[in-house]
Design an enzyme around this catalytic site. Structure first.
Site, PDB file in Angstrom:
ATOM      1  N   TYR A 133       8.608  64.973  38.110  1.00  0.00           N
ATOM      2  CA  TYR A 133       9.695  64.380  38.900  1.00  0.00           C
ATOM      3  C   TYR A 133       9.152  63.223  39.743  1.00  0.00           C
ATOM      4  O   TYR A 133       9.741  62.134  39.782  1.00  0.00           O
ATOM      5  CB  TYR A 133      10.307  65.463  39.799  1.00  0.00           C
ATOM      6  CG  TYR A 133      11.318  64.950  40.796  1.00  0.00           C
ATOM      7  CD1 TYR A 133      12.625  64.648  40.402  1.00  0.00           C
ATOM      8  CD2 TYR A 133      10.973  64.766  42.136  1.00  0.00           C
ATOM      9  CE1 TYR A 133      13.547  64.179  41.324  1.00  0.00           C
ATOM     10  CE2 TYR A 133      11.895  64.303  43.061  1.00  0.00           C
ATOM     11  CZ  TYR A 133      13.187  64.014  42.648  1.00  0.00           C
ATOM     12  OH  TYR A 133      14.103  63.535  43.547  1.00  0.00           O
ATOM     13  N   PRO A 165      14.972  58.884  49.909  1.00  0.00           N
ATOM     14  CA  PRO A 165      15.248  59.947  50.879  1.00  0.00           C
ATOM     15  C   PRO A 165      14.071  60.911  51.006  1.00  0.00           C
ATOM     16  O   PRO A 165      13.162  60.930  50.175  1.00  0.00           O
ATOM     17  CB  PRO A 165      16.460  60.661  50.269  1.00  0.00           C
ATOM     18  CG  PRO A 165      16.997  59.766  49.213  1.00  0.00           C
ATOM     19  CD  PRO A 165      15.830  58.972  48.723  1.00  0.00           C
ATOM     20  N   VAL A 179      16.678  66.433  51.563  1.00  0.00           N
ATOM     21  CA  VAL A 179      18.127  66.439  51.773  1.00  0.00           C
ATOM     22  C   VAL A 179      18.685  67.788  51.311  1.00  0.00           C
ATOM     23  O   VAL A 179      18.381  68.241  50.205  1.00  0.00           O
ATOM     24  CB  VAL A 179      18.794  65.289  50.976  1.00  0.00           C
ATOM     25  CG1 VAL A 179      20.237  65.105  51.423  1.00  0.00           C
ATOM     26  CG2 VAL A 179      18.015  63.990  51.113  1.00  0.00           C
TER      27      VAL A 179
HETATM   28  N1  LIG Z   1      17.919  66.178  47.533  1.00  0.00           N
HETATM   29  C1  LIG Z   1      16.825  65.554  47.937  1.00  0.00           C
HETATM   30  O1  LIG Z   1      16.089  66.048  48.801  1.00  0.00           O
HETATM   31  C2  LIG Z   1      16.442  64.239  47.364  1.00  0.00           C
HETATM   32  C3  LIG Z   1      17.106  63.668  46.292  1.00  0.00           C
HETATM   33  N2  LIG Z   1      16.697  62.451  45.802  1.00  0.00           N
HETATM   34  C4  LIG Z   1      17.372  61.821  44.671  1.00  0.00           C
HETATM   35  O2  LIG Z   1      18.724  61.553  45.017  1.00  0.00           O
HETATM   36  C5  LIG Z   1      19.555  61.636  43.860  1.00  0.00           C
HETATM   37  C6  LIG Z   1      20.697  62.608  44.114  1.00  0.00           C
HETATM   38  O3  LIG Z   1      20.147  63.881  44.420  1.00  0.00           O
HETATM   39  P1  LIG Z   1      21.015  65.117  44.962  1.00  0.00           P
HETATM   40  O4  LIG Z   1      22.349  64.687  45.349  1.00  0.00           O
HETATM   41  O5  LIG Z   1      20.166  65.828  45.921  1.00  0.00           O
HETATM   42  O6  LIG Z   1      21.089  66.003  43.623  1.00  0.00           O
HETATM   43  P2  LIG Z   1      22.243  66.971  43.084  1.00  0.00           P
HETATM   44  O7  LIG Z   1      21.592  67.789  42.032  1.00  0.00           O
HETATM   45  O8  LIG Z   1      22.953  67.642  44.173  1.00  0.00           O
HETATM   46  O9  LIG Z   1      23.257  65.936  42.394  1.00  0.00           O
HETATM   47  C7  LIG Z   1      22.876  65.171  41.291  1.00  0.00           C
HETATM   48  C8  LIG Z   1      24.116  64.687  40.562  1.00  0.00           C
HETATM   49  O10 LIG Z   1      23.679  63.948  39.414  1.00  0.00           O
HETATM   50  C9  LIG Z   1      24.441  64.373  38.295  1.00  0.00           C
HETATM   51  N3  LIG Z   1      23.699  64.183  37.059  1.00  0.00           N
HETATM   52  C10 LIG Z   1      22.601  64.861  36.632  1.00  0.00           C
HETATM   53  N4  LIG Z   1      22.230  64.432  35.428  1.00  0.00           N
HETATM   54  C11 LIG Z   1      23.111  63.461  35.074  1.00  0.00           C
HETATM   55  C12 LIG Z   1      23.254  62.643  33.926  1.00  0.00           C
HETATM   56  N5  LIG Z   1      22.427  62.759  32.883  1.00  0.00           N
HETATM   57  N6  LIG Z   1      24.242  61.733  33.908  1.00  0.00           N
HETATM   58  C13 LIG Z   1      25.115  61.625  34.950  1.00  0.00           C
HETATM   59  N7  LIG Z   1      25.030  62.385  36.050  1.00  0.00           N
HETATM   60  C14 LIG Z   1      24.042  63.291  36.105  1.00  0.00           C
HETATM   61  C15 LIG Z   1      24.730  65.849  38.558  1.00  0.00           C
HETATM   62  O11 LIG Z   1      25.811  66.322  37.779  1.00  0.00           O
HETATM   63  C16 LIG Z   1      24.997  65.842  40.044  1.00  0.00           C
HETATM   64  O12 LIG Z   1      26.348  65.564  40.326  1.00  0.00           O
HETATM   65  C17 LIG Z   1      18.636  62.057  42.713  1.00  0.00           C
HETATM   66  O13 LIG Z   1      18.217  60.917  41.993  1.00  0.00           O
HETATM   67  C18 LIG Z   1      17.450  62.682  43.437  1.00  0.00           C
HETATM   68  O14 LIG Z   1      16.293  62.626  42.666  1.00  0.00           O
HETATM   69  C19 LIG Z   1      15.649  61.771  46.349  1.00  0.00           C
HETATM   70  C20 LIG Z   1      14.975  62.291  47.401  1.00  0.00           C
HETATM   71  C21 LIG Z   1      15.317  63.554  47.995  1.00  0.00           C
HETATM   72  C1  LIG Z   2      13.953  66.190  45.768  1.00  0.00           C
HETATM   73  C2  LIG Z   2      13.061  65.188  46.336  1.00  0.00           C
HETATM   74  O1  LIG Z   2      12.997  64.084  45.908  1.00  0.00           O
HETATM   75  C3  LIG Z   2      12.310  65.558  47.406  1.00  0.00           C
HETATM   76  C4  LIG Z   2      11.140  64.809  47.703  1.00  0.00           C
HETATM   77  O2  LIG Z   2      12.612  66.459  48.088  1.00  0.00           O
END
Ligand SMILES: NC(=O)C1=CN([C@@H]2O[C@H](COP(=O)(O)OP(=O)(O)OC[C@H]3O[C@@H](n4cnc5c(N)ncnc54)[C@H](O)[C@@H]3O)[C@@H](O)[C@H]2O)C=CC1
Ligand SMILES: CC(=O)C(C)=O
Length: 259
Positions: A155, A185, A188
């Protein structure tokens, strides 16, 4: 900061950070296209966006599929009457020691987290150029794109890749007036972290909740990040106020001190 009247496409908009971004942009007056694979959740988010008095549309697309991303961009322009910003937010995580990573794991995660961003950059920039106006491309990286996280190695590699793509695209598209930036971020409290914590518990035997707490305890500001915290940065990057910023991967992590 103004995004009023802009047409913005957000991927991964069914929940979590993507939903938070969509709602914040709508609150600021943008019209929003909500793109995700989770069709069942999109209608609810659309209603919440429309409650701000802006236009909203939904489109089911898998960002790992190039043709589906291009179709989402076409749909956005038709449904919203323009196309100004694309937020390549969709992503997945996987908790696994590197020793156990399989070719299938690499394929799955890279196709969504990296290919998905490549297609979003490509399709977004092509549409901005076709419309003859400047546009903004905003990509989801992470603190894990600045430091490799143990057990999240693949990841993390994808999030480093997003930073590289952001820098390269910023240089390639600058002459067209298109800016490309990433938001990074910290921790989160979304479903992604619920799953990360559960997998850590399964693999290491740590009690459920302990891994999440350990990371949150390492945040200088003393609390986990919310989707709204992330959305505040994205709203700035989507606005005209960020016109002179490109090629940046901006951390929004509450001053994290434990990684
Ligand atoms: N939650 C965290 O702590 C952090 C998240 N991020 C990044 O932020 C972004 C959003 O993360 P979250 O909202 O926490 O995740 P989440 O898992 O809650 O939401 C992700 C969304 O992306 C959609 N998704 C997954 N695969 C897909 C695909 N192939 N095509 C279209 N949609 C797809 C899912 O259906 C879901 O609605 C991600 O790129 C994640 O890597 C970055 C840093 C920290
Ligand atoms: C999910 C993610 O990107 C972290 C660092 O928590």
């Amino acid at each position: 900061m103004s995004v009023k009247g802009k047409a913005v496409l957000v991927t991964g908009a069914s929940q979590g950070i993507g939903k938070g971004i969509a709602l914040r942009l709508a609150k600021d007056g943008a019209n929003v296209a909500l793109v995700d694979i989770k069709e069942d959740k999109l209608a609810g988010v659309k209603a919440e966006v429309e409650a701000f008095g802006v236009k909203a549309t939904t489109f089911v697309a898998d960002v790992s599929k190039r043709d589906q991303v291009y179709a989402a961009v076409e749909h956005t322009e038709k449904a919203l009457g323009g196309f100004d910003v694309i937020v390549n937010n969709a992503g997945i995580a996987q908790v696994k020691p590197l020793a156990d990573v399989t070719p299938e794991d690499l394929e799955r995660i890279f196709r969504i987290n990296v290919d998905g961003v490549v297609w979003g950059i490509q399709a977004g920039a092509a549409k901005f150029k076709a419309l003859g106006h400047k546009g903004k491309i905003i990509n989801a990286s992470s603190i894990a794109g600045h430091d490799g996280f143990a057990m999240l190695g693949v990841y993390s590699a994808t999030k480093f890749a997003v930073r590289a793509l952001t820098q390269a695209a910023a240089k390639e598209y600058a002459s067209a007036g298109i800016t490309v930036n990433a938001y990074c971020p910290g921790i989160v409290g979304t479903d992604m972290w619920v799953e990360i914590d559960e997998r850590f518990a399964e693999i290491t035997g740590a009690p459920k909740g302990e891994t999440y707490k350990k990371y949150v305890d390492g945040i200088a500001l003393g609390r986990a990040q919310t989707p709204e915290d992330v959305a505040a940065l994205v709203a700035f990057l989507a606005s005209d106020d960020s016109d002179y910023i490109t090629g940046q991967a901006i951390l929004t992590d509450g001053g994290i001190v434990y990684r």
